[in-house]
Design a protein around this motif. Structure first.
Motif, short mmCIF file in Angstrom:
data_model
loop_
_atom_site.label_atom_id
_atom_site.label_comp_id
_atom_site.label_asym_id
_atom_site.label_seq_id
_atom_site.Cartn_x
_atom_site.Cartn_y
_atom_site.Cartn_z
N TYR A 1 0.81 -1.22 0.00
CA TYR A 1 0.00 0.00 0.00
C TYR A 1 0.84 1.27 0.00
N VAL A 2 1.94 1.30 0.76
CA VAL A 2 2.76 2.51 0.82
C VAL A 2 3.40 2.78 -0.54
N ASN A 3 3.94 1.74 -1.18
CA ASN A 3 4.51 1.90 -2.52
C ASN A 3 3.44 2.35 -3.51
N ALA A 4 2.23 1.80 -3.37
CA ALA A 4 1.13 2.20 -4.25
C ALA A 4 0.81 3.68 -4.05
N LEU A 5 0.77 4.12 -2.79
CA LEU A 5 0.48 5.52 -2.52
C LEU A 5 1.53 6.43 -3.13
N ASP A 6 2.81 6.04 -3.04
CA ASP A 6 3.88 6.82 -3.67
C ASP A 6 3.61 6.99 -5.16
N GLU A 7 3.23 5.91 -5.82
CA GLU A 7 3.01 5.96 -7.27
C GLU A 7 1.76 6.77 -7.62
N TYR A 8 0.72 6.68 -6.81
CA TYR A 8 -0.46 7.52 -7.05
C TYR A 8 -0.10 9.00 -6.90
N VAL A 9 0.79 9.30 -5.95
CA VAL A 9 1.25 10.68 -5.78
C VAL A 9 2.02 11.13 -7.01
#
Length: 641
Positions: A302-310
């Motif tokens: 989830y944290v890596n996903a959030l980085d990419e969405y950012v």
């Protein structure tokens, strides 16, 4: 440290995958020979040159070079520029012959009465090769379409020249590919039309997207063999190194389609390699980073996903896919991604982020606050180009966290707003969502089902039935039966909520007739048969459920509770022992059941100080309907208190 390695990998990837590679080509077409005039080499050279120009090559085009000096100067012009480029491509069409296994290209106005003339006034292919050998870590391609009869051979000492003409094989240096329009020692026809068969096939295949240079020549060989009834056989030898080389690199659209296919095929390693390359080649495209985030979501990172969405947000904050994205499987099931799922799993974000110093800033908002992220949805909802899925997402998020039901009207309004705007979503869905046309559930149908779920959770069963029936009408209009099992299932759930167990069983059995691998329905059906006293059918379905889902802890728990309640403690022990191997939300019930079965089998005694009954306050619904277990649990609770 993580950011350092990310930057390092990015730098390495740039060197491997850069789309800004410089390309240089030398194209020579010699046709107007005094002896042995050819019709097509100039046409072929022009066709190759225009094709290379469209593929971003800087092209040096030379036609009818008359003398050895002219040809040497043309090759030198190319050689002097070679070091400034990453890719070199040389194409020659005209007469070419070999002397003692050395290949020579022939100017058009020199006189070649003997082999000595060729040695003195022809141009050795080695003149080209020396420039290709100088940069072996890059891509070098040499194509000799020069095996077109030897017009001088009849005047020569045939004891030294190869009968049948043709060129000799050339071992390619490292980093090079050398191709011949026909096999060594053979000749190729000039062609009856304006271009040779080989050149037409070559140019067509050079323009194919996402086709490696090796595949280009394999295609050409197959086509030329077919066109010439096997008489002309193009050959090539390669010592190319490094990454696969494409003359026409895959476009963004092609890559995205391929990425989607890999996700549907569950080839997540292949999808990861592809998206990492795309993030470099299309580094300014928000959709690429959103796709990367989806892949992380599938892997529960989830944290890596959030980085990419950012990252995607910085590039295009209005990209719908950042907020909500639904991956549709071949069987109609879905996986939800996007910031929507991030919000629904905010606790996981906080857990996974323990070792990370701080969240990335999104404009002026620090993404360490649930409300700040939710406000992005609300801001996007105000956009004139409204994506109905945003309204839907906010409704679902609010519904998920609205444990007291005080925001029913607000949530209801957003569901209805999404339904009203669903037509806006159709074209976007067609372009961006992974839905198989022949297996597709229309978004209007899907939204109705989701809205019915919301109404059911608020015990508004009549309203839910209304929308489920409306969905059946939509299915008839859309000539699709894909959503039918999901609708019938919900009809069964409503009857189960109303305690109409026999009617619920009818609906669930009908659902399984439509979709026989619908295991959640099978689980409910097994439980209902137990509740109505039909242990034969209950046992049948629990057995089938576990056989098909041997590692699903909730099904193992449910089967164990059932077997405990009918006194089959050994089977109950077997299933709860398997369930204990998995960490999941009903872990406290699993531990309790394991202790109670041990006590029943006289394996060990239950110790009250090992049990915290407060753990079971919010989850006793899991086991309270299993009569014998619930009875024993309450007796234990009374004893320990």
């Amino acid at each position: 440290m993580r950011n350092f390695f990310t930057a390092l990998l990015f730098f390495i990837s740039i060197s491997l995958f850069s789309q800004d590679e410089k390309r240089l080509a030398l194209v020579i077409g010699n046709a107007n020979y005094d002896k042995g005039e050819l019709k097509n080499p100039v046409n072929d050279a022009r066709l190759i040159a225009s094709t290379l120009d469209s593929l971003d090559f800087d092209v040096i085009l030379k036609e009818n070079l008359a003398t050895e000096r002219e040809m040497t100067l043309a090759i030198r012009e190319f050689g002097n520029k070679r070091s400034e480029y990453d890719v070199a491509f040389v194409y020659y069409a005209g007469h070419g012959i070999q002397i003692d296994d050395e290949n020579f290209l022939l100017p058009t106005k020199e006189e070649f009465s003997s082999e000595e003339d060729v040695l003195d006034f022809g141009v050795s292919v080695q003149n080209i090769m020396r420039y290709l050998r100088s940069q072996t870590n890059e891509v070098n391609i040499l194509i000799l379409d020069a095996c077109r009869d030897n017009p001088f051979e009849s005047n020569w000492n045939t004891t030294r020249s190869l009968k049948g003409g043709g060129l000799a094989k050339i071992p390619p240096p490292t980093g090079s590919l050398i191709a011949f329009s026909t096999d060594s020692g053979q000749t190729a026809p000039d062609g009856d039309g304006e271009n040779s068969i080989y050149t037409i096939s070559l140019t067509n295949n050079m323009l194919l997207e996402n086709t490696s240079i090796d595949q280009v020549f394999r295609n050409v060989r197959a086509e030329v063999l077919s066109e010439t009834d096997g008489i002309q056989r193009p050959v090539e030898a390669t010592q190319l190194t490094g990454q696969t080389f494409y003359l026409k690199k895959p476009s963004l659209g092609f890559n995205l389609k391929l990425f989607n296919e890999k996700i549907l095929e569950k080839d997540f390693n292949g999808a990861e390699k592809l998206i990492n390359r795309m993030k470099v080649e299309f580094s300014k495209n928000a959709l690429v980073f959103a796709k990367s985030a989806h892949l992380y979501m599938i892997k529960d990172e989830y944290v890596n996903a959030l980085d990419e969405y950012v990252n995607a947000y910085f590039l295009d904050e209005n990209l719908r896919e950042i907020y909500f994205y639904e991956i549709w499987e071949h069987d109609g099931s879905t996986t939800t991604t996007g910031l929507y799922r991030i919000l629904l799993n905010w606790s996981i974000i906080q857990t996974q982020n323990k070792d990370k110093n701080s969240f990335i800033k999104l404009k002026d908002i620090q993404i360490n606050n649930f409300d700040a992220l939710l406000n992005l949805f609300i801001e996007f909802e105000k956009n004139d180009k409204l994506n109905p899925m945003i309204s839907y997402s906010i409704a679902k998020i609010n519904d998920f966290y609205d444990t007291d039901g005080e925001f029913f009207n607000e949530i209801n309004m957003r569901f209805l707003k999404a339904k009203g705007n669903i037509e806006m979503f159709k074209d976007y869905e067609k372009d961006h969502h992974l839905i198989k046309n022949d297996m597709k559930i229309d978004h209007s149908e899907w939204l109705n089902i989701s809205y019915a779920d919301f109404l059911m959770s608020r015990s508004k069963f009549d309203d839910a039935i209304f929308y489920l029936n409306e969905t059946l009408n939509l299915m008839e209009k859309n000539k699709s039966k894909m959503a039918e099992p999901y609708i019938i299932e919900r009809m069964g759930i409503i009857e189960m909520y109303k305690n109409n167990l026999v009617k619920a069983i009818e609906y669930f059995e009908k659902t399984l007739n439509l979709k026989d691998d619908y295991y959640n329905v099978m689980s409910n059906l097994a439980f209902l048969y137990y509740k109505t006293g039909d242990n034969i059918n209950a046992s049948k379905y629990y057995t089938k459920l576990i056989q098909n889902n041997p590692e699903e802890p909730f099904f193992l728990l449910r089967s164990s509770l059932y077997n405990f309640s009918i006194g089959n403690y050994l089977k109950s022990y077997e299933h709860i022992t398997l369930a204990r191997e998995y960490e999941y939300q009903y872990d406290t019930v699993v531990k309790l059941l394991y202790m109670m079965i041990n006590n029943k089998l006289n394996l060990s005694e239950i110790k009250c100080d090992n049990i915290d009954f407060n753990d079971y306050v919010n989850i006793n619904w899991v086991f309270e309907d299993y009569i014998s277990f619930n009875k024993d649990f309450n007796a234990l609770k009374t004893k320990c208190n």
